[in-house]
Design an enzyme around this catalytic site. Structure first.
Site, PDB file in Angstrom:
ATOM      1  N   SER A  22       1.022  -0.976   0.322  1.00 12.74           N
ATOM      2  CA  SER A  22      -0.030   0.408   0.107  1.00 12.74           C
ATOM      3  C   SER A  22       1.301   1.496   0.062  1.00 12.74           C
ATOM      4  O   SER A  22       2.090   1.506   0.278  1.00 12.74           O
ATOM      5  CB  SER A  22      -0.781  -0.278   1.104  1.00 12.74           C
ATOM      6  OG  SER A  22      -1.655   0.654   1.512  1.00 12.74           O
ATOM      7  N   PRO A  23       0.354   2.267  -0.538  1.00 15.90           N
ATOM      8  CA  PRO A  23       1.628   3.300  -0.409  1.00 15.90           C
ATOM      9  C   PRO A  23       1.850   3.825   1.082  1.00 15.90           C
ATOM     10  O   PRO A  23       0.338   4.020   1.041  1.00 15.90           O
ATOM     11  CB  PRO A  23       0.017   4.616  -1.223  1.00 15.90           C
ATOM     12  CG  PRO A  23      -0.567   3.665  -2.493  1.00 15.90           C
ATOM     13  CD  PRO A  23      -0.660   2.226  -1.578  1.00 15.90           C
ATOM     14  N   CYS A  25       3.522   6.991   3.150  1.00 14.72           N
ATOM     15  CA  CYS A  25       4.680   8.285   3.031  1.00 14.72           C
ATOM     16  C   CYS A  25       5.906   8.452   3.724  1.00 14.72           C
ATOM     17  O   CYS A  25       5.107   7.904   4.920  1.00 14.72           O
ATOM     18  CB  CYS A  25       3.680   9.292   3.580  1.00 14.72           C
ATOM     19  SG  CYS A  25       2.769  10.404   2.733  1.00 14.72           S
ATOM     20  N   TYR A 182      -8.319  13.705   1.382  1.00 16.46           N
ATOM     21  CA  TYR A 182      -7.464  14.533   0.119  1.00 16.46           C
ATOM     22  C   TYR A 182      -7.536  15.734  -1.186  1.00 16.46           C
ATOM     23  O   TYR A 182      -9.283  15.725  -0.852  1.00 16.46           O
ATOM     24  CB  TYR A 182      -6.233  14.297   0.048  1.00 16.46           C
ATOM     25  CG  TYR A 182      -5.144  13.841   0.831  1.00 16.46           C
ATOM     26  CD1 TYR A 182      -4.815  14.242   1.757  1.00 16.46           C
ATOM     27  CD2 TYR A 182      -4.980  12.854   0.995  1.00 16.46           C
ATOM     28  CE1 TYR A 182      -3.985  14.361   2.389  1.00 16.46           C
ATOM     29  CE2 TYR A 182      -4.062  11.856   2.099  1.00 16.46           C
ATOM     30  CZ  TYR A 182      -4.060  12.595   3.222  1.00 16.46           C
ATOM     31  OH  TYR A 182      -2.803  12.320   3.926  1.00 16.46           O
ATOM     32  N   ARG A 230      -8.191   4.620  -5.642  1.00 19.52           N
ATOM     33  CA  ARG A 230      -8.740   4.602  -3.817  1.00 19.52           C
ATOM     34  C   ARG A 230      -9.338   5.894  -3.764  1.00 19.52           C
ATOM     35  O   ARG A 230      -9.026   7.207  -3.613  1.00 19.52           O
ATOM     36  CB  ARG A 230      -7.291   5.112  -3.362  1.00 19.52           C
ATOM     37  CG  ARG A 230      -7.418   5.198  -1.941  1.00 19.52           C
ATOM     38  CD  ARG A 230      -6.024   4.711  -0.908  1.00 19.52           C
ATOM     39  NE  ARG A 230      -5.371   3.377  -0.598  1.00 19.52           N
ATOM     40  CZ  ARG A 230      -5.077   3.451   0.526  1.00 19.52           C
ATOM     41  NH1 ARG A 230      -4.125   4.118   1.130  1.00 19.52           N
ATOM     42  NH2 ARG A 230      -4.918   1.270   0.079  1.00 19.52           N
ATOM     43  N   LEU A 301      -5.554  -3.618   8.407  1.00 18.88           N
ATOM     44  CA  LEU A 301      -5.072  -3.676   9.305  1.00 18.88           C
ATOM     45  C   LEU A 301      -4.920  -5.747   9.180  1.00 18.88           C
ATOM     46  O   LEU A 301      -5.493  -6.787   9.414  1.00 18.88           O
ATOM     47  CB  LEU A 301      -6.008  -3.978  10.636  1.00 18.88           C
ATOM     48  CG  LEU A 301      -5.731  -2.284  11.241  1.00 18.88           C
ATOM     49  CD1 LEU A 301      -6.765  -2.326  12.924  1.00 18.88           C
ATOM     50  CD2 LEU A 301      -4.401  -2.320  11.925  1.00 18.88           C
ATOM     51  N   GLY A 323      -0.073  -2.402   4.691  1.00 19.20           N
ATOM     52  CA  GLY A 323       0.572  -1.098   5.254  1.00 19.20           C
ATOM     53  C   GLY A 323       2.217  -1.491   5.805  1.00 19.20           C
ATOM     54  O   GLY A 323       3.434  -1.928   5.697  1.00 19.20           O
ATOM     55  N   ARG A 324       1.687  -1.480   6.873  1.00 23.81           N
ATOM     56  CA  ARG A 324       2.529  -1.581   8.323  1.00 23.81           C
ATOM     57  C   ARG A 324       3.240  -2.651   8.429  1.00 23.81           C
ATOM     58  O   ARG A 324       4.252  -3.201   8.870  1.00 23.81           O
ATOM     59  CB  ARG A 324       1.557  -1.236   9.740  1.00 23.81           C
ATOM     60  CG  ARG A 324       1.389   0.331   9.931  1.00 23.81           C
ATOM     61  CD  ARG A 324       0.611   0.410  11.247  1.00 23.81           C
ATOM     62  NE  ARG A 324       0.005   1.690  11.079  1.00 23.81           N
ATOM     63  CZ  ARG A 324      -1.333   2.041  11.071  1.00 23.81           C
ATOM     64  NH1 ARG A 324      -2.711   1.241  10.279  1.00 23.81           N
ATOM     65  NH2 ARG A 324      -1.793   3.551  10.838  1.00 23.81           N
TER      66      ARG A 324
END
Length: 355
Positions: A22-23, A25, A182, A230, A301, A323-324
């Site tokens: 996942s993107p 930053c 955004y 997204r 998650l 992601g994480r």
């Protein structure tokens, strides 16, 4: 029945498995430029076995950055180093994707490690920031300028030029960021969009900018290459954007040439109580996949191999975006392949004895 390590094809691009990064930053750029940090960060996840590697949000214009340290693709000068990264990702068997983004009213803030507060022009920040309407994100945020019709066309053109640069850099997937509060989400959500022109009010008007961006991007993005969007499938609050609107939007985006909806949620306004738990957003991916007849990505998650495999096997989504978990373990796909017994489906050619 599909499973986590079954290849997945969209248009003329085949992903070696259903695992995507996942993107996320990295807040490690100067003037939008990728550097050695991004090379190691992205290429290592390709070595780690993911099928698709998506860069962090790349701002399509300088005022579209969240922080001064965000990645950018508003200049031709950004192409060279991105191309180097793309080449490594592809050499290691993954597909390289880039997320194109504009922060809108959530721009000009400090990176999280520095508190995330709004920055003024004396602190590397910038003005003006822009949005669908002149409504601040929070009590501590500046009031943005509502984009004029000419300003809207400028944003669309910025996405087009960023797409052309992405193609020159060698990316095979583009994801348009219309989530997480955004700019494009600021037009979608009635909580923020209070315009009185053709870009505000009705569902058709609030979705107009995203549809125009998608149409313009698809015109210059090769028909052989997939296009993702997204979205935040819900704002998690009454009278906001919701899953019903997301289903209708996703049908329309499919007709415009979008291949997959990356289903996230929230972040349009602060202070919303979101029922966060493992897989809490997968319901949106499943609903959109079923009711909009379009491929979806599940995110949020997703941590265990069994959980990820179940999402694919049960037809909840076509890919899972980690992601994480991939930050914690770049080699998660290797571990998952062994744990789930999918080594025979593993296409990586180098020695895996360390497994």
């Amino acid at each position: 029945m599909a499973h986590l390590f079954e290849p997945f094809k969209l248009r003329e691009v085949t992903f070696r498995n259903r695992i995507a990064m996942s993107p996320m930053c990295q807040y490690s750029s100067t003037n939008g430029f990728a550097n050695d940090w991004h090379l190691v960060h992205l290429a290592s996840r390709a070595v780690g076995g993911a099928g698709l590697i998506i860069t962090e949000a790349a701002a399509v214009e300088p005022r579209g950055r969240i922080t001064p340290q965000d990645l950018g693709i508003w200049s031709d000068d950004h192409i060279e180093y991105l191309a180097k990264i793309v080449g490594l990702i592809h050499n290691f068997g993954a597909v390289a994707g880039i997320q194109l983004a504009h922060a809108g009213r959530k721009a000009s803030t400090a990176k999280p490690s520095r508190g995330g507060k709004v920055l003024d022009e004396s602190q590397e920040g910038w003005r003006p920031i822009v949005s669908s309407s002149a409504i601040a994100f929070s009590k501590d945020s500046p009031i943005p300028e509502a984009l004029s019709l000419a300003g809207i066309q400028q944003v669309i053109q910025a996405f087009v030029e960023a797409t052309q640069r992405s193609l020159q850099a060698g990316f095979k997937v583009i994801e348009i960021h219309a989530a997480h509060g955004y700019l494009l989400h600021q037009f979608l959500s009635p909580l923020v969009n209070q315009r009185q022109d053709n870009y505000g009010g009705s569902f058709e008007n609030r979705t107009r900018l995203l549809r125009e961006v998608v149409t313009a991007v698809r015109e210059v993005w090769p028909q052989t290459h997939p296009l993702f969007v997204r979205i935040s499938a819900t704002d998690w609050i009454d009278k906001g954007w919701d899953i019903e609107q997301s289903v209708i939007l996703s049908r329309e985006l499919k007709s415009l040439g979008v291949d997959l909806i990356d289903c996230s949620s929230g972040a349009i306004i602060p202070g919303i109580n979101i029922p966060v738990k493992p897989g809490y957003q997968t319901q949106f991916a499943q609903r959109i996949r079923q009711d909009s007849d379009i491929a979806t990505g599940a995110v949020g998650l997703i941590t265990s191999p069994e959980q990820a495999d179940k999402i694919i096997r049960n037809g909840v989504a076509d890919i899972v975006l980690l992601g994480r978990e991939l930050l914690r373990n770049p080699y998660w796909p290797h571990v998952a392949a062994k744990q789930l017994g999918y080594e025979k489906h593993w296409p990586v050619q180098y020695d895996r004895a360390w497994l």
